[in-house]
Each structure stands twice: as structure tokens, then as C-alpha cells.
Design a protein around this motif. Sequence first.
Motif, short mmCIF file in Angstrom:
data_model
loop_
_atom_site.label_atom_id
_atom_site.label_comp_id
_atom_site.label_asym_id
_atom_site.label_seq_id
_atom_site.Cartn_x
_atom_site.Cartn_y
_atom_site.Cartn_z
N ARG A 294 -5.61 -8.88 10.13
CA ARG A 294 -5.20 -7.52 10.51
C ARG A 294 -3.73 -7.29 10.19
N ARG A 295 -2.89 -8.26 10.54
CA ARG A 295 -1.45 -8.12 10.26
C ARG A 295 -1.19 -8.15 8.76
N SER A 296 -1.95 -8.95 8.03
CA SER A 296 -1.79 -9.01 6.58
C SER A 296 -2.14 -7.66 5.95
N ALA A 297 -3.24 -7.04 6.40
CA ALA A 297 -3.63 -5.74 5.87
C ALA A 297 -2.57 -4.69 6.17
N ASP A 298 -2.04 -4.71 7.39
CA ASP A 298 -0.99 -3.75 7.76
C ASP A 298 0.26 -3.99 6.93
N TRP A 299 0.61 -5.28 6.73
CA TRP A 299 1.82 -5.58 5.96
C TRP A 299 1.66 -5.08 4.52
N TYR A 300 0.52 -5.33 3.90
CA TYR A 300 0.32 -4.89 2.52
C TYR A 300 0.35 -3.37 2.40
N ALA A 301 -0.16 -2.67 3.39
CA ALA A 301 -0.11 -1.21 3.36
C ALA A 301 1.35 -0.73 3.41
N SER A 302 2.15 -1.35 4.27
CA SER A 302 3.57 -0.99 4.37
C SER A 302 4.32 -1.37 3.10
N TYR A 303 4.01 -2.52 2.57
CA TYR A 303 4.64 -3.02 1.34
C TYR A 303 4.34 -2.08 0.16
N ALA A 304 3.09 -1.63 0.06
CA ALA A 304 2.71 -0.72 -1.03
C ALA A 304 3.45 0.61 -0.91
N ALA A 305 3.62 1.10 0.32
CA ALA A 305 4.36 2.35 0.51
C ALA A 305 5.82 2.18 0.11
N PHE A 306 6.41 1.03 0.45
CA PHE A 306 7.81 0.78 0.08
C PHE A 306 7.94 0.63 -1.43
N ALA A 307 6.98 -0.03 -2.06
CA ALA A 307 7.00 -0.20 -3.52
C ALA A 307 6.91 1.15 -4.22
N ARG A 308 6.07 2.05 -3.71
CA ARG A 308 5.98 3.38 -4.31
C ARG A 308 7.32 4.11 -4.23
N ALA A 309 7.97 3.98 -3.08
CA ALA A 309 9.28 4.63 -2.93
C ALA A 309 10.31 4.01 -3.87
N ALA A 310 10.28 2.69 -4.03
CA ALA A 310 11.23 2.02 -4.92
C ALA A 310 11.00 2.39 -6.38
N ASN A 311 9.78 2.73 -6.74
CA ASN A 311 9.46 3.07 -8.12
C ASN A 311 9.62 4.56 -8.42
N ASP A 312 10.15 5.32 -7.48
CA ASP A 312 10.41 6.74 -7.71
C ASP A 312 11.54 6.89 -8.74
N PRO A 313 11.27 7.45 -9.92
CA PRO A 313 12.31 7.55 -10.95
C PRO A 313 13.56 8.32 -10.51
N ALA A 314 13.41 9.23 -9.56
CA ALA A 314 14.57 9.99 -9.11
C ALA A 314 15.63 9.10 -8.46
N ARG A 315 15.21 7.96 -7.95
CA ARG A 315 16.16 7.03 -7.32
C ARG A 315 16.86 6.14 -8.33
N HIS A 316 16.39 6.11 -9.57
CA HIS A 316 16.86 5.13 -10.53
C HIS A 316 18.06 5.64 -11.33
N PHE A 317 19.04 4.79 -11.44
CA PHE A 317 20.12 4.99 -12.42
C PHE A 317 19.74 4.16 -13.65
N ILE A 318 19.37 4.85 -14.73
CA ILE A 318 18.92 4.18 -15.95
C ILE A 318 20.13 3.93 -16.85
N HIS A 319 20.31 2.68 -17.21
CA HIS A 319 21.47 2.28 -18.01
C HIS A 319 20.96 1.53 -19.25
N ALA A 320 20.88 2.23 -20.36
CA ALA A 320 20.48 1.61 -21.62
C ALA A 320 21.68 0.82 -22.15
#
Length: 360
Positions: free
Chosen positions: A283-309
Motif C-alpha cells: 500500500r505504501r509502495s503504491a502511494d509512493w509511486y503515485a506521488s513520485y509520478a506526480a513529482f516527475a511530471r512536474a519536473a518534466n514541465d518544459p516551462a520550468r526548464h532553462f535550456i542551454h545548448a
Amino acid sequence: MLESVTPRGDTVLFRWEDGCEAEFAAAWLLDNAPAAHAGTQRLRTMRSLASQVRHVEHDGDAIRLYFADETIAWTAARLRVLAAPGPVAQPARWPKGDTAAARPPIGYDAYLAGDAVLRAALEEVAAFGIVRFADAGAALDEVERAVRRFGFVRETNYGRVFEVRVTADPVNLADTARALEPHTDNPYRDPVPTLQLLHCIRSAGEGGATYFLDGIALAEAFRVAYPRDFACLAAEPVPFVFENAAGDRYECRTPVIRCDASGMVRAIRLNHRALGSIDLPARRSADWYASYAAFARAANDPARHFIHAMAPGDMVLFDNERILHGRKAFASVSDRLLRGCYADRDGLLATLARLRKLIA
């Protein structure tokens, strides 16, 4: 002007004529008296700490506190400063990538040559978590040279200096042409390297741009939007693991979001490539993965990224516990080459403290 001093056994209450009051522990007053130090080193031993004040005298600015075996002196002016400390400066968060993009790079030669520019660069890291250098050339030892300006290289299992390039038999996905998600480097080490430098020697041509985001700003926004998920990621220690071909195994258990005792976010440890097997109950593992996936989606938001080629000669110094970084994919035949190394934040902050005293 000091109005009164009232001993209360193991504390002492000070009152000033303007209404300010402050109470200090007697042991603290004994341990922090000006005569109790030689530079920043305490002269007093732990066994000599008394906790009871027997008598107090004050005359104008001078204060004398009598303990069982000794008498110490303070000034009312110094205690008044300690009674009302100034606000603690908070780092400048940048929830959107354009905030970081708007901050201009610093000339690398000027950084090497002058303390005023050195201070400006270190202030950028302390406040924003990242600083860019321009025109650092293509010499292979420049990251070590850059670190010597403020501290020491942190050697890891990757050596003093490492290279990021496509290899035929990669031991790390960074040595491929694949895209890399936002991550912390070396999350399986304890302590984790707190600073990282990357220097572009050869660029990838098409693709391969590096991007950065403020992980602490991300976590603070995540706490507001998803409080239960934030609490889960801040509470559950999870394993990060790396094992090399020889069998050396590095492992560290830590929450993805690390907070201090006051609840402030202090560090992010995120790297899915190095995440070990989550060993929580189902149960805790399922809850953790759900929270982790939400955080990963937020981290992958391009608006937050400073892109430096990064182009040849570009160098970046950033806080590895605060700034998450990733990479766009590029052609596997590219001869893209970055040189990097790690360092420790305490050396940077120690040098910055010295420069703040020298340069107004």
C-alpha cells in the motif's frame, strides 16, 4: 540603554529602556562570552559549562555575570544585536526557466583573474544555484582550474574529472546519445557531491542541449499543489544504488525531498536511473509511486526548464542538491564531449564569506 538585568537561575532576562526584552540561557551566556573564544575556536570545555547565574551587575553598557567558579563580561550593545537578529537571506527561487536564462554569463577569464568577479560568480551559485561561464576555451583541465578558485575537487568513483561522451560500452546512460530526464548526480553516495561543473569541449551539433531547473522551487510549488504527495516524498526514505563491473556497490537511502527540522526544503535527490528496488509494503509502495509520478511530471514541465545548448567553451557550475539537470537526445555518431568534476558547497561558501568581508 539597558534598564535591568534579572537572573532567573538557568536564564537571564534583559530589558532595555525602549521596551525590548530578551532572555538568554545562562549556559549560553557563559559559553558564548567574548573571552571564551580564540578566533572561531571555543576555549571552554564541555565540562566547564555551568547553568546557574548567582549574581548580576550592570553599569551602563557593561554587564558582569557571576557563576559559582567564574565571572564573565558582556556588553549590552552586543546582547541587543543578538536579541534582534536581522532577517536570514533566502536563496532566490526560479520556478520558470526564463528567470535563469535572463541572467547573463560571466566571462571565464575575468572569473580567474579578479576577486570581484569571483565573488559575483559565487554569489550567483549561493542565490540562484547556478552560474554560467563564457569563453572558457577547450583545455581539458579547466574544470579543475575553476574549482581551485574557491575550493577542492571532490573525487568520486568516476575519478577527479569525468568525461561525458558516447562510448561503445557505456557503464552510465550519460555515455550514450539518449535523452536524460531531470536528475541529481550521484544520488547513491552519502554525502552526495553538492556542486557540479560541466565544460563543453565539443558540442553535439543537432540536439544534445542540456537543461536545468530549480528543484527546490519545484518542490515548494509541489507542496502547495499536492500536499499529500509532497508529504509522502519528504517522509519515505528510498534506496539509490550504483554497482560497477568490479562489484563495488554504492547505496544511500534518503527521501526524494529532504526538509530540515523547520520543514523548509533543503535538498532534492531525484534520479530514476539510479533508483533501487522500493521495499515498502504494497500500500505504501503504491502511494509512493503515485506521488513520485506526480513529482516527475512536474519536473518534466518544459516551462520550468532553462535550456542551454552548450557551445565549445561554455561552462556551468551548479548546486547538485538544488538544481536538477537533464539532456536532449542527439545523434549517436556525434563526437560531443563534456568534461566535468564535482566539488563541495562548503568550500564555495567559505570563500564567499571571506570575499564578502574584503569586497564591499
